[in-house]
Scaffold this motif. Structure first.
Motif, PDB file in Angstrom:
ATOM      1  N   THR A   7      36.153  40.966  32.541  1.00 38.17           N
ATOM      2  CA  THR A   7      35.489  42.267  32.463  1.00 38.17           C
ATOM      3  C   THR A   7      34.003  42.089  32.180  1.00 38.17           C
ATOM      4  OG1 THR A   7      37.509  43.296  31.601  1.00 38.17           O
ATOM      5  CG2 THR A   7      35.447  44.518  31.307  1.00 38.17           C
ATOM      6  N   PHE A   8      33.172  42.705  33.024  1.00 32.51           N
ATOM      7  CA  PHE A   8      31.734  42.741  32.803  1.00 32.51           C
ATOM      8  C   PHE A   8      31.338  44.147  32.361  1.00 32.51           C
ATOM      9  CE2 PHE A   8      31.604  38.779  35.034  1.00 32.51           C
ATOM     10  CZ  PHE A   8      30.365  38.188  34.763  1.00 32.51           C
ATOM     11  N   LEU A   9      30.514  44.226  31.320  1.00 31.90           N
ATOM     12  CA  LEU A   9      29.904  45.478  30.887  1.00 31.90           C
ATOM     13  C   LEU A   9      28.407  45.360  31.131  1.00 31.90           C
ATOM     14  CD1 LEU A   9      31.773  45.990  27.481  1.00 31.90           C
ATOM     15  CD2 LEU A   9      32.292  47.075  29.685  1.00 31.90           C
ATOM     16  N   ILE A  10      27.866  46.310  31.881  1.00 27.94           N
ATOM     17  CA  ILE A  10      26.490  46.189  32.368  1.00 27.94           C
ATOM     18  C   ILE A  10      25.743  47.497  32.126  1.00 27.94           C
ATOM     19  CG2 ILE A  10      25.052  45.749  34.396  1.00 27.94           C
ATOM     20  CD1 ILE A  10      27.635  44.464  35.662  1.00 27.94           C
ATOM     21  N   LYS A  11      24.498  47.381  31.650  1.00 30.52           N
ATOM     22  CA  LYS A  11      23.614  48.559  31.581  1.00 30.52           C
ATOM     23  C   LYS A  11      22.228  48.137  32.025  1.00 30.52           C
ATOM     24  CE  LYS A  11      22.653  48.061  26.599  1.00 30.52           C
ATOM     25  NZ  LYS A  11      22.693  48.731  25.284  1.00 30.52           N
ATOM     26  N   GLN A  15      18.719  52.590  39.690  1.00 31.79           N
ATOM     27  CA  GLN A  15      17.981  52.370  40.934  1.00 31.79           C
ATOM     28  C   GLN A  15      18.975  52.332  42.092  1.00 31.79           C
ATOM     29  OE1 GLN A  15      16.740  47.959  41.167  1.00 31.79           O
ATOM     30  NE2 GLN A  15      17.135  48.269  38.976  1.00 31.79           N
ATOM     31  N   LYS A  16      18.489  52.465  43.285  1.00 29.54           N
ATOM     32  CA  LYS A  16      19.357  52.455  44.453  1.00 29.54           C
ATOM     33  C   LYS A  16      19.930  51.062  44.681  1.00 29.54           C
ATOM     34  CE  LYS A  16      17.042  56.194  46.982  1.00 29.54           C
ATOM     35  NZ  LYS A  16      16.311  56.569  48.223  1.00 29.54           N
ATOM     36  N   GLY A  17      21.175  51.036  45.199  1.00 24.20           N
ATOM     37  CA  GLY A  17      21.778  49.784  45.633  1.00 24.20           C
ATOM     38  C   GLY A  17      22.443  48.951  44.560  1.00 24.20           C
ATOM     39  N   LEU A  18      22.562  49.474  43.336  1.00 23.60           N
ATOM     40  CA  LEU A  18      23.140  48.677  42.250  1.00 23.60           C
ATOM     41  C   LEU A  18      24.595  48.317  42.515  1.00 23.60           C
ATOM     42  CD1 LEU A  18      21.627  50.395  39.085  1.00 23.60           C
ATOM     43  CD2 LEU A  18      21.103  48.118  39.963  1.00 23.60           C
ATOM     44  N   VAL A  19      25.391  49.281  42.950  1.00 22.74           N
ATOM     45  CA  VAL A  19      26.815  49.011  43.189  1.00 22.74           C
ATOM     46  C   VAL A  19      26.972  47.915  44.235  1.00 22.74           C
ATOM     47  CG1 VAL A  19      29.004  49.978  43.952  1.00 22.74           C
ATOM     48  CG2 VAL A  19      27.476  51.356  42.534  1.00 22.74           C
ATOM     49  N   ILE A  33      38.021  42.675  42.998  1.00 17.21           N
ATOM     50  CA  ILE A  33      37.674  43.761  42.077  1.00 17.21           C
ATOM     51  C   ILE A  33      38.914  44.617  41.812  1.00 17.21           C
ATOM     52  CG2 ILE A  33      36.265  45.815  41.736  1.00 17.21           C
ATOM     53  CD1 ILE A  33      34.126  44.481  43.471  1.00 17.21           C
ATOM     54  N   VAL A  34      39.333  44.636  40.545  1.00 15.51           N
ATOM     55  CA  VAL A  34      40.505  45.408  40.133  1.00 15.51           C
ATOM     56  C   VAL A  34      40.132  46.870  39.893  1.00 15.51           C
ATOM     57  CG1 VAL A  34      42.317  45.641  38.389  1.00 15.51           C
ATOM     58  CG2 VAL A  34      41.573  43.364  39.122  1.00 15.51           C
ATOM     59  N   SER A  35      39.008  47.077  39.233  1.00 18.43           N
ATOM     60  CA  SER A  35      38.516  48.440  39.009  1.00 18.43           C
ATOM     61  C   SER A  35      37.020  48.388  38.781  1.00 18.43           C
ATOM     62  CB  SER A  35      39.209  49.103  37.808  1.00 18.43           C
ATOM     63  OG  SER A  35      38.854  48.450  36.605  1.00 18.43           O
ATOM     64  N   CYS A  36      36.355  49.484  39.138  1.00 25.44           N
ATOM     65  CA  CYS A  36      34.903  49.571  38.963  1.00 25.44           C
ATOM     66  C   CYS A  36      34.577  50.983  38.477  1.00 25.44           C
ATOM     67  CB  CYS A  36      34.181  49.268  40.271  1.00 25.44           C
ATOM     68  SG  CYS A  36      32.367  49.350  40.137  1.00 25.44           S
ATOM     69  N   GLN A  37      34.140  51.092  37.234  1.00 25.76           N
ATOM     70  CA  GLN A  37      33.788  52.379  36.650  1.00 25.76           C
ATOM     71  C   GLN A  37      32.282  52.406  36.409  1.00 25.76           C
ATOM     72  OE1 GLN A  37      36.789  51.319  33.598  1.00 25.76           O
ATOM     73  NE2 GLN A  37      37.307  53.489  33.610  1.00 25.76           N
ATOM     74  N   GLN A  38      31.680  53.549  36.658  1.00 24.73           N
ATOM     75  CA  GLN A  38      30.233  53.632  36.486  1.00 24.73           C
ATOM     76  C   GLN A  38      29.823  55.008  35.996  1.00 24.73           C
ATOM     77  OE1 GLN A  38      28.291  53.216  40.354  1.00 24.73           O
ATOM     78  NE2 GLN A  38      30.223  53.671  41.344  1.00 24.73           N
ATOM     79  N   MET A  49      27.934  50.224  33.989  1.00 26.34           N
ATOM     80  CA  MET A  49      29.087  49.809  34.803  1.00 26.34           C
ATOM     81  C   MET A  49      30.070  49.007  33.960  1.00 26.34           C
ATOM     82  SD  MET A  49      29.303  47.268  38.154  1.00 26.34           S
ATOM     83  CE  MET A  49      29.023  48.505  39.430  1.00 26.34           C
ATOM     84  N   ARG A  50      31.332  49.272  34.170  1.00 27.86           N
ATOM     85  CA  ARG A  50      32.428  48.431  33.663  1.00 27.86           C
ATOM     86  C   ARG A  50      33.225  47.991  34.874  1.00 27.86           C
ATOM     87  NH1 ARG A  50      38.126  49.568  31.926  1.00 27.86           N
ATOM     88  NH2 ARG A  50      38.698  47.963  30.397  1.00 27.86           N
ATOM     89  N   ILE A  51      33.215  46.698  35.132  1.00 25.66           N
ATOM     90  CA  ILE A  51      33.904  46.192  36.310  1.00 25.66           C
ATOM     91  C   ILE A  51      34.898  45.117  35.891  1.00 25.66           C
ATOM     92  CG2 ILE A  51      32.031  44.544  36.838  1.00 25.66           C
ATOM     93  CD1 ILE A  51      32.682  45.114  39.849  1.00 25.66           C
ATOM     94  N   ARG A  52      36.138  45.261  36.340  1.00 26.52           N
ATOM     95  CA  ARG A  52      37.215  44.324  36.011  1.00 26.52           C
ATOM     96  C   ARG A  52      37.571  43.532  37.262  1.00 26.52           C
ATOM     97  NH1 ARG A  52      41.883  46.603  34.935  1.00 26.52           N
ATOM     98  NH2 ARG A  52      42.592  45.070  33.414  1.00 26.52           N
TER      99      ARG A  52
END
Length: 289
Positions: A7-11, A15-19, A33-38, A49-52
């Protein structure tokens, strides 16, 4: 890397294109990628972003993964952390003489509802040792007075270091932690406050709630900071009451809410659902954990 969930936690500034940049990075390193929450805070212009990720097909070491991601993070001015599912966290519970939150956490842990190692219980009283013995958890009685506060906190730190503690849960530990102690464990101390903050801070909240004739009571779980009861709020809940409620019945209702709120907060932390930004906690919902 062994098969596991990462799991990555990112802040970072929005800006455009982050995902696309983040997901492309992980795809190219062989992760699924199991899940991607933003979440985008348009007021502060911040992106979260929280990405698993499933690491089964990723042929990369932890060190290389983190070094490579650091390059991308620096380009995007990111603050981030990474967490590996197989590295179970060690938890210390601090209590005084009230048992309901302690018992609830131990019971949930026994039933597998909280995934961690409860390594030890620390108390300034000896009253709750039978509960610790019942669950087979080491119990350390460290009395404290105004004169011995610094020495006692030093003993607590030694125990936390010895047990490699990752998270400290104040399950109704009725002592004010020193600034030095809190700063040693930033965003690693969760406290349960027996009222719906910011209302009724300090002692005897249910008596004061009764005197004010409130129609809602609640509880708040937050990270401890040097500003008493003002740390980032992780979880809250309330229950409607009536004029017929007495201070005693309010206390009983409040205890039930405290159990639920503290358990939710601890679970959110252990599942890496929280990103702290300034004095706000961004708490992502569960995503199939």
């Amino acid at each position: 890397m062994q098969s596991q969930i990462v799991t990555f936690l990112i802040k970072c500034p929005d800006q455009k294109g982050l995902v696309a940049k983040f997901t492309s990075f992980f795809y190219e390193e062989g992760f699924n990628i199991v899940s991607c929450q933003q979440y985008v805070n348009a007021i502060a212009d911040r992106y979260y972003m929280r990405i698993r990720l499933d690491a089964e097909d990723a042929n990369i070491s932890k060190k290389d993964l983190e070094n490579k991601f650091l390059v991308l993070a620096n380009e995007l001015n990111c603050t981030w952390s990474v967490h590996y599912e197989k590295e179970k966290q060690n938890v210390a519970i601090m209590v005084s003489h009230t048992s309901h939150c302690l018992y609830d956490l131990l019971e949930r842990h026994k039933e597998g509802k909280i995934d961690c190692n409860i390594s030890l219980i620390i108390s300034n009283h000896n009253k709750l040792k039978p509960i610790a013995d019942m669950f087979g958890v080491p119990y350390y009685h460290l009395p404290i007075t105004k004169e011995t506060k610094k020495e006692q906190e030093g003993q607590v730190k030694d125990l936390l270091t010895k047990h490699n503690v990752d998270l400290i849960v104040m399950a109704r530990y009725m002592q004010i932690l020193s600034e030095d102690f809190i700063n040693t464990y930033p965003q690693k101390i969760i406290n349960i406050h027996h009222s719906f903050l910011p209302a009724f801070q300090g002692a005897n909240p249910y008596q004061r709630a009764y005197e004010r004739g409130v129609k809602l009571i609640g509880a708040t779980a937050h990270y401890a900071t040097v500003d008493l009861d003002e740390g980032p709020i992780i979880e809250q809940d309330v229950e409607r009451i009536t004029h017929e409620s007495t201070p005693k019945t309010l206390k009983g209702i409040g205890a039930d809410i405290e159990r639920l709120v503290l358990a939710r907060a601890v679970k959110s932390h252990l599942q890496h659902q929280i990103i702290v930004s300034d004095n706000r906690a961004i708490v992502f919902p569960e995503s199939g954990e």
